[in-house]
Design a protein around this motif. Structure first.
Motif, PDB file in Angstrom:
ATOM      1  N   SER A  69       1.023  -1.241  -0.197  1.00 50.16           N
ATOM      2  CA  SER A  69       0.139   0.148   0.004  1.00 50.16           C
ATOM      3  C   SER A  69       0.816   1.086  -0.064  1.00 50.16           C
ATOM      4  O   SER A  69       0.752   2.019  -1.032  1.00 50.16           O
ATOM      5  N   TYR A  70       1.919   1.299   0.957  1.00 51.44           N
ATOM      6  CA  TYR A  70       2.642   2.282   0.971  1.00 51.44           C
ATOM      7  C   TYR A  70       3.684   2.341  -0.295  1.00 51.44           C
ATOM      8  O   TYR A  70       4.265   1.134  -0.279  1.00 51.44           O
ATOM      9  N   GLY A  71       3.931   3.285  -0.759  1.00 49.79           N
ATOM     10  CA  GLY A  71       5.404   3.250  -1.579  1.00 49.79           C
ATOM     11  C   GLY A  71       6.330   3.724  -0.451  1.00 49.79           C
ATOM     12  O   GLY A  71       6.240   3.495   0.414  1.00 49.79           O
ATOM     13  N   ASP A 100       0.428  -4.056  12.839  1.00 53.42           N
ATOM     14  CA  ASP A 100       1.069  -3.141  13.704  1.00 53.42           C
ATOM     15  C   ASP A 100       0.341  -1.632  13.692  1.00 53.42           C
ATOM     16  O   ASP A 100       0.439  -1.395  14.855  1.00 53.42           O
ATOM     17  N   ILE A 101      -0.117  -1.332  12.674  1.00 53.91           N
ATOM     18  CA  ILE A 101      -0.972  -0.075  12.679  1.00 53.91           C
ATOM     19  C   ILE A 101      -2.230  -0.064  11.975  1.00 53.91           C
ATOM     20  O   ILE A 101      -2.079  -0.408  10.767  1.00 53.91           O
ATOM     21  N   LEU A 102      -3.303   0.542  12.307  1.00 55.77           N
ATOM     22  CA  LEU A 102      -4.416   0.906  11.379  1.00 55.77           C
ATOM     23  C   LEU A 102      -4.256   2.252  11.245  1.00 55.77           C
ATOM     24  O   LEU A 102      -4.553   3.228  12.045  1.00 55.77           O
ATOM     25  N   ASP A 103      -4.064   2.436   9.687  1.00 60.70           N
ATOM     26  CA  ASP A 103      -3.999   4.104   9.427  1.00 60.70           C
ATOM     27  C   ASP A 103      -5.147   4.223   8.632  1.00 60.70           C
ATOM     28  O   ASP A 103      -6.461   4.391   9.044  1.00 60.70           O
ATOM     29  N   THR A 104      -5.029   4.245   7.308  1.00 62.15           N
ATOM     30  CA  THR A 104      -6.299   4.572   6.400  1.00 62.15           C
ATOM     31  C   THR A 104      -7.484   3.215   6.613  1.00 62.15           C
ATOM     32  O   THR A 104      -8.693   3.615   6.450  1.00 62.15           O
ATOM     33  N   GLY A 105      -6.974   2.180   6.981  1.00 66.30           N
ATOM     34  CA  GLY A 105      -7.833   1.073   6.938  1.00 66.30           C
ATOM     35  C   GLY A 105      -7.615  -0.070   5.775  1.00 66.30           C
ATOM     36  O   GLY A 105      -8.388  -0.713   5.531  1.00 66.30           O
ATOM     37  N   LEU A 106      -7.244   0.620   4.650  1.00 66.95           N
ATOM     38  CA  LEU A 106      -6.953   0.008   3.430  1.00 66.95           C
ATOM     39  C   LEU A 106      -6.343  -1.363   3.597  1.00 66.95           C
ATOM     40  O   LEU A 106      -7.049  -2.545   2.772  1.00 66.95           O
ATOM     41  N   THR A 107      -5.396  -1.479   3.942  1.00 66.25           N
ATOM     42  CA  THR A 107      -4.594  -2.752   4.185  1.00 66.25           C
ATOM     43  C   THR A 107      -5.303  -3.658   4.851  1.00 66.25           C
ATOM     44  O   THR A 107      -5.566  -4.817   4.428  1.00 66.25           O
ATOM     45  N   LYS A 151       0.818  11.253  13.892  1.00 67.85           N
ATOM     46  CA  LYS A 151       2.050  11.437  13.673  1.00 67.85           C
ATOM     47  C   LYS A 151       2.588  10.010  13.101  1.00 67.85           C
ATOM     48  O   LYS A 151       2.185   9.072  13.278  1.00 67.85           O
ATOM     49  N   PHE A 152       3.842  10.202  12.373  1.00 64.90           N
ATOM     50  CA  PHE A 152       4.413   8.991  11.764  1.00 64.90           C
ATOM     51  C   PHE A 152       5.133   8.301  12.554  1.00 64.90           C
ATOM     52  O   PHE A 152       6.047   9.084  13.257  1.00 64.90           O
ATOM     53  N   ILE A 153       4.993   6.964  12.811  1.00 65.12           N
ATOM     54  CA  ILE A 153       5.873   6.270  13.902  1.00 65.12           C
ATOM     55  C   ILE A 153       6.702   5.257  13.231  1.00 65.12           C
ATOM     56  O   ILE A 153       6.259   4.783  12.172  1.00 65.12           O
ATOM     57  N   GLY A 157       9.510  -2.859  14.824  1.00 65.88           N
ATOM     58  CA  GLY A 157       9.002  -3.350  13.716  1.00 65.88           C
ATOM     59  C   GLY A 157       8.239  -2.358  12.684  1.00 65.88           C
ATOM     60  O   GLY A 157       8.352  -2.623  11.336  1.00 65.88           O
ATOM     61  N   LEU A 158       7.918  -1.154  12.871  1.00 63.00           N
ATOM     62  CA  LEU A 158       7.652  -0.048  12.073  1.00 63.00           C
ATOM     63  C   LEU A 158       8.800   0.426  11.605  1.00 63.00           C
ATOM     64  O   LEU A 158       9.705   0.829  12.046  1.00 63.00           O
ATOM     65  N   ASP A 159       8.533   0.771  10.050  1.00 65.96           N
ATOM     66  CA  ASP A 159       9.639   1.642   9.315  1.00 65.96           C
ATOM     67  C   ASP A 159       9.346   2.938   8.746  1.00 65.96           C
ATOM     68  O   ASP A 159       8.083   3.119   8.697  1.00 65.96           O
TER      69      ASP A 159
END
Ligand code: IMP
Ligand code: MG
Length: 174
Positions: A69-71, A100-107, A151-153, A157-159
């Protein structure tokens, strides 16, 4: 440019440990006596998955899927697709997605759609973190660790551009 980004601690390793323990207790209550399939979403969930399963003392299985999803960088392309599935049977199994994280919910919605087609007995979601302010598709976690500010974390495990996964604390970039 990477070297100018300084990780600042948002949640310490001790706070993470306490939250993972709490999540493991909640999951244990619901899945004790069953043999759920824990399905991690690569790559970000691998550290959380490793810590979580070692606190669960009942039979379980682990699989991973990968969704692109993320580039590179921080912004989502707005599209997501499954790029790695798995072959363990899902039909009539209790499946718990570990994210790891729910952001837009797309993934998460891509993974849920993929699983629902396989007719699991139950399907739930365990997310370590949630950024509700960014949601574009309505998804909610059945088990949730931390609610985040916008905020971007990184870390645990998160990159960011594949870096910082090895930080033991959850940090934001400044
Ligand atoms: P979503 O599809 O927008 O919900 O994004 C989920 C995926 O984007 C996660 O599995 C992460 O890999 C990535 N992501 C979203 N927000 C962040 C963040 O703040 N830091 C690192 N990765 C993130
Ligand atoms: Mg990522």
């Amino acid at each position: 440019m990477d070297s100018q980004l300084k990780p600042r601690i948002l949640f310490t390793r001790d706070e993470i440990e306490a939250v993972v323990k709490r999540l493991a207790a909640e999951v244990s209550q619901d899945y004790q006596g069953k043999c759920p399939l824990l399905l991690g979403i690569l790559k970000g969930s691998f550290v959380f998955m490793a810590d979580l399963i070692r606190l669960l003392d009942f039979p379980l299985e682990v699989e991973f899927v990968k969704v692109s999803s993320y580039g590179r960088g921080r912004e989502s392309s707005g599209k997501a697709k499954l790029v790695k599935g798995f072959s363990s049977p899902v039909k009539d199994r209790d499946v718990l997605i570990v994210e790891d994280i729910l952001d837009t919910g797309l993934t998460t919605s891509v993974v849920s759609d993929y699983l629902r087609e396989k007719k699991p007995a139950s399907l739930k979601l365990c997310a370590l973190t949630d950024k509700p302010s960014r949601r574009r598709i309505p998804v909610t976690a059945d088990y949730l660790g931390f609610t985040l500010p916008d905020k971007f974390i990184v870390g645990y495990g998160l990159d960011w551009n594949q870096k910082f996964r090895n930080l033991p604390d959850i940090c934001y970039l400044e």
